[in-house]
Structure formats: C-alpha cells, structure tokens
Design an enzyme around this catalytic site. Structure first.
Site, PDB file in Angstrom:
ATOM      1  N   ARG A 121      12.085  49.662   8.781  1.00  0.00           N
ATOM      2  CA  ARG A 121      12.108  49.586   6.723  1.00  0.00           C
ATOM      3  C   ARG A 121      13.721  48.378   7.929  1.00  0.00           C
ATOM      4  O   ARG A 121      14.568  49.148   8.385  1.00  0.00           O
ATOM      5  CB  ARG A 121      13.171  50.734   6.604  1.00  0.00           C
ATOM      6  CG  ARG A 121      14.014  50.149   5.578  1.00  0.00           C
ATOM      7  CD  ARG A 121      13.935  51.497   4.922  1.00  0.00           C
ATOM      8  NE  ARG A 121      12.804  51.623   3.322  1.00  0.00           N
ATOM      9  CZ  ARG A 121      13.431  52.201   2.654  1.00  0.00           C
ATOM     10  NH1 ARG A 121      14.476  52.394   2.240  1.00  0.00           N
ATOM     11  NH2 ARG A 121      12.462  52.820   1.613  1.00  0.00           N
TER      12      ARG A 121
ATOM     13  N   HIS B 227       7.171  45.314   0.149  1.00  0.00           N
ATOM     14  CA  HIS B 227       7.537  47.444  -0.181  1.00  0.00           C
ATOM     15  C   HIS B 227       5.905  47.705   0.045  1.00  0.00           C
ATOM     16  O   HIS B 227       5.353  48.390  -0.742  1.00  0.00           O
ATOM     17  CB  HIS B 227       8.320  47.221  -1.251  1.00  0.00           C
ATOM     18  CG  HIS B 227       8.644  49.116  -1.240  1.00  0.00           C
ATOM     19  ND1 HIS B 227       8.496  50.020   0.577  1.00  0.00           N
ATOM     20  CD2 HIS B 227       9.559  50.105  -1.255  1.00  0.00           C
ATOM     21  CE1 HIS B 227       8.685  50.674   0.190  1.00  0.00           C
ATOM     22  NE2 HIS B 227       9.996  50.789  -0.389  1.00  0.00           N
TER      23      HIS B 227
ATOM     24  N   GLN C 108       5.053  51.401  -0.754  1.00  0.00           N
ATOM     25  CA  GLN C 108       5.343  51.626  -2.290  1.00  0.00           C
ATOM     26  C   GLN C 108       4.094  51.304  -3.066  1.00  0.00           C
ATOM     27  O   GLN C 108       3.714  52.221  -3.701  1.00  0.00           O
ATOM     28  CB  GLN C 108       6.713  50.575  -2.397  1.00  0.00           C
ATOM     29  CG  GLN C 108       6.955  51.406  -4.230  1.00  0.00           C
ATOM     30  CD  GLN C 108       6.828  52.581  -3.957  1.00  0.00           C
ATOM     31  OE1 GLN C 108       8.463  53.899  -3.457  1.00  0.00           O
ATOM     32  NE2 GLN C 108       6.887  53.561  -4.964  1.00  0.00           N
TER      33      GLN C 108
ATOM     34  N   ASP D 163      12.236  48.206 -11.267  1.00  0.00           N
ATOM     35  CA  ASP D 163      13.098  48.709 -10.245  1.00  0.00           C
ATOM     36  C   ASP D 163      14.693  48.683 -10.382  1.00  0.00           C
ATOM     37  O   ASP D 163      14.672  47.867 -10.876  1.00  0.00           O
ATOM     38  CB  ASP D 163      12.324  47.515  -8.817  1.00  0.00           C
ATOM     39  CG  ASP D 163      12.887  48.495  -7.586  1.00  0.00           C
ATOM     40  OD1 ASP D 163      13.650  49.194  -7.680  1.00  0.00           O
ATOM     41  OD2 ASP D 163      12.638  47.735  -6.936  1.00  0.00           O
TER      42      ASP D 163
ATOM     43  N   CYS E 161       9.851  52.935  -8.443  1.00  0.00           N
ATOM     44  CA  CYS E 161       9.636  53.141  -7.106  1.00  0.00           C
ATOM     45  C   CYS E 161      11.011  54.602  -7.051  1.00  0.00           C
ATOM     46  O   CYS E 161      10.590  54.702  -5.678  1.00  0.00           O
ATOM     47  CB  CYS E 161       9.726  51.560  -5.715  1.00  0.00           C
ATOM     48  SG  CYS E 161      10.780  50.822  -5.955  1.00  0.00           S
TER      49      CYS E 161
ATOM     50  N   ARG F 148       3.755  58.894  -2.182  1.00  0.00           N
ATOM     51  CA  ARG F 148       3.745  58.321  -1.229  1.00  0.00           C
ATOM     52  C   ARG F 148       3.281  59.107   0.088  1.00  0.00           C
ATOM     53  O   ARG F 148       2.732  58.034   1.454  1.00  0.00           O
ATOM     54  CB  ARG F 148       5.746  58.462  -1.255  1.00  0.00           C
ATOM     55  CG  ARG F 148       5.983  57.215  -1.869  1.00  0.00           C
ATOM     56  CD  ARG F 148       5.648  55.846  -2.050  1.00  0.00           C
ATOM     57  NE  ARG F 148       5.990  55.324  -0.808  1.00  0.00           N
ATOM     58  CZ  ARG F 148       7.210  54.712  -0.556  1.00  0.00           C
ATOM     59  NH1 ARG F 148       8.533  54.778  -0.908  1.00  0.00           N
ATOM     60  NH2 ARG F 148       7.341  54.276   0.760  1.00  0.00           N
TER      61      ARG F 148
HETATM   62  N1   CP Z   1      10.955  53.537  -3.142  1.00  0.00           N
HETATM   63  C1   CP Z   1      11.696  54.127  -1.760  1.00  0.00           C
HETATM   64  O1   CP Z   1      11.127  53.254  -1.182  1.00  0.00           O
HETATM   65  O2   CP Z   1      12.099  54.673  -1.481  1.00  0.00           O
HETATM   66  P1   CP Z   1      13.437  55.411  -0.229  1.00  0.00           P
HETATM   67  O3   CP Z   1      14.349  54.172  -0.095  1.00  0.00           O
HETATM   68  O4   CP Z   1      14.118  56.657  -0.748  1.00  0.00           O
HETATM   69  O5   CP Z   1      12.293  55.642   1.426  1.00  0.00           O
HETATM   70  N1  NVA Z   2      13.990  46.875  -4.690  1.00  0.00           N
HETATM   71  C1  NVA Z   2      15.070  48.475  -3.567  1.00  0.00           C
HETATM   72  C2  NVA Z   2      13.385  49.039  -3.712  1.00  0.00           C
HETATM   73  C3  NVA Z   2      14.080  50.576  -3.259  1.00  0.00           C
HETATM   74  C4  NVA Z   2      13.263  51.375  -2.588  1.00  0.00           C
HETATM   75  C5  NVA Z   2      15.616  47.712  -2.959  1.00  0.00           C
HETATM   76  O1  NVA Z   2      15.179  47.318  -2.115  1.00  0.00           O
HETATM   77  O2  NVA Z   2      16.372  48.456  -2.588  1.00  0.00           O
END
Ligand code: CP
Ligand code: NVA
Length: 334
Positions: A106, A133, A136, A230, A272, A317
């Site tokens: 990540r 993502h 997700q 989101d 998400c 997830r």
């Molecule tokens: N939806 C999601 O990716 O959540 P986190 O940032 O908590 O992993």
């Molecule tokens: N778009 C958001 C998703 C978080 C799971 C971000 O990147 O912070």
C-alpha cells in the site's frame, strides 16, 4: 484458473474469466470458514505487508487471511522500514523477494507497485495506491453479487463524488471487465483519468457492459441497483483541499433525496470505508464544525439504513484477499 506466481496490481491484470473465478473461490473460502471446514493451503508461506499509508481493513484482511490459511504475515508499517528513505524500491523488492513468498504493497505511487512486482520475483498485491484500489473492488463486486441475486452482467452501480480517485478507478474497471452497467456522477474536475476511461470503455465493449458519466446525480442514479461513494479527500492529499472539495462535491452527497431519486426501493448503498457520515472522528469534527455540516459524502441516515451494505462489504475484504493469496501462492491446486 492458473494465477500461480502472478501479481495483482490493477483490476485489468485479470481476464474476466479469471476475475469471476477469484470471486467464486472467495465465496467458497468464505463458506469453508463459516462452516468450520477451512483447509490450509498456504502452510509455511510467509508474506510481507508493506504499508506507506495507514489501514484498518486491508491490513486486517491480509493478516487474518494469511493466518486462516496457515501462512505468516509480517507487517511493515509506515516509517518502519528503510523503504523510500534509505533504500530504493528496486533494492527493497530484491530484498523482500528473497525472504517472502509474496508482498502486499500500500503506497502512493502505482509505479512503485509496478517496480516492486518487476524486481521481487514473487507476487505483489496492490493494497491501494493513489491510482488504484483493486482488492477493494473485488470485495465490492462480491458484495453486489451476493445482494443482487442475479449475475453481475445484469447489475448497475452508480459511483458518486470523487470519481478521479483510486476506488472509482478500480470499481469502474472491474465492473466494465465483468460486464456491469457502471455509471459515474461527478463534476468535470473530478472524473476518471482519460486513459482509465478509455480502457474501461474497451473492456465494457468486450464484456457487453456499459459505462457512462454525467454531472447530474439524479439522472445518474435513476433505476440503479447500488449507489457507491467514497471520501472526498484521499490518504496523502493535503487537508487544505477540504473546502474546495466540499464545494465541488456536496451536490453528489448520498442522502435520502438521492436514494429516493433512484426509484428503486431495494437500492443498496456501498462505501469502501472509512466514511465521514457523522462527527465521531477527529477530522469529521473539525471539517463539519468549520463548514456547519452534519455529514460529508453520505448522510448518517443512509449510512445506518437497512439498505446500507457497508459492513458486509468490509467483511468481504477477507475472503476476496484470501482468495487472491491462495490463487497466486497455491495456484490451481486449491
Ligand atoms: N477500504 C479500505 O481500504 O480500508 P483501510 O484503509 O482501512 O484498509
Ligand atoms: N480513496 C480512499 C480510499 C480509502 C480506502 C483513499 O485513498 O484514502
């Protein structure tokens, strides 16, 4: 399906058949666990979880998924390694690739995910970058498949709000890949990148799906099976942008009037998470108080309504990420 040794950096890394097969495997693994019959396919495997950004769901799903399957996960959190500061992406990839059977990443840049995958010699799974993502969207599609009660080819989803972000990019691409009707409601300044839109269009043409974009939220949601939103400011974006984003995206807030505008009493709501639906968070309190708002991208009544599927989605997830681990580390023999 033979995904052994493959990386998953964006949704279109899989063919439509492979994508459906991973969803099927996820549903099977979910059922195995629920019925207490889970078979461990990843004994003696070890995976690295390299995070440049914080996480609740993604980290938990990788850790629990690995554990359930007999693998060991090592969490390398933001600021805890030499990565990026003292050691290049290429060198990090070659070191982790010598010790681990796979690497979750990540981070900020999609090119870092690609470079890790190119040099590591083991599968790399994208746990979110600024651009994509894809783990997700896999949970999102499983959740919609579960709740629609019909094939995804006959299902429509409308994403509202910051459609330039990673979550919308992956939802649009995955939905187009498997033949869904994916609609986007967003202002011109926050739409999917041109190359993302072009690829999704080509995927939809091949799958029989459809994609559309408009700045009219009420028109976009008419007849939709699911509404998706989101956060309006993603991880890594500066807080100074909040006011500009709120001004731009408030017309796309998912609220009771918009749910009504779908004309579908059974419409499902997806997010998400994490979500700004009340003032119970530090950022929520600050932003909401300054702007005199009660919620941002989704109102609390919609978030807490019976049509809200957000916690099923979060729970999904786990089996989807577990299915990716099993498919790429254990291969066909699952
Ligand atoms: N939806 C999601 O990716 O959540 P986190 O940032 O908590 O992993
Ligand atoms: N778009 C958001 C998703 C978080 C799971 C971000 O990147 O912070």
């Amino acid at each position: 399906m033979d995904l052994l040794g493959r990386s998953y950096l964006k949704d279109s890394d899989l063919t439509a058949d492979e994508y459906r097969a991973v969803l099927d495997l996820a549903a099977r693994l979910r059922e195995e666990k629920r019925s207490g019959r889970e078979r461990r396919r990843l004994e003696n495997k070890t995976v690295a979880l390299l995070f440049e950004k914080t996480s609740t769901r993604t980290r938990s799903a990788f850790e629990v998924g690995a554990r359930d399957q007999g693998a060991h996960a090592v969490y390398l959190g933001p600021g805890e390694t030499q990565f990026g500061v003292k050691e290049s992406t290429k060198d990090t990839a070659r070191v982790l690739g010598r010790m681990f059977d796979g690497i979750e990443f990540r981070g900020f840049s999609q090119s870092d995910a690609e470079e890790l995958a190119f040099h590591a010699g083991v599968p790399v799974w994208n746990g979110l970058t600024d651009q994509w993502h894809p783990t997700q969207s896999m949970a999102d599609l499983l959740t919609m498949r579960d709740h629609a009660g019909r094939p995804l080819e006959d299902v429509s989803v409308c994403f509202l709000g910051d459609a330039a972000n990673n979550t919308c990019t992956s939802l649009l691409t995955a939905g187009a890949l498997v033949g869904m009707d994916v609609r986007v409601a967003a202002p011109a300044l926050r739409r999917p990148a041109a190359e993302v839109w072009a690829e999704a269009g080509a995927l939809a043409a091949a799958s029989g799906g459809s994609i559309s974009v408009t700045d009219d939220p009420r028109a976009a949601v008419s007849g939709a099976d699911f509404l998706y939103t989101d956060v309006w400011l993603s991880l890594g974006e500066p807080e100074e942008l909040w006011d500009e984003r709120i001004d731009l995206l408030l017309p796309y807030q998912v609220n009771a009037a918009l749910i009504e505008a779908t004309g579908n009493p059974r419409v499902g709501f997806l997010h998400c998470l994490p979500a700004f639906h009340d003032a119970r968070t530090e950022i929520g309190r600050r932003v909401l108080a300054r702007r005199g708002l009660e919620a941002l991208e989704v109102t609390d009544d919609v978030f807490e309504s019976p049509g809200s599927l957000v916690f099923d989605e979060a729970e999904n997830r786990l089996p989807t990420i577990k299915a990716l681990l099993v498919a790429t580390l254990a291969g066909d023999d699952v």
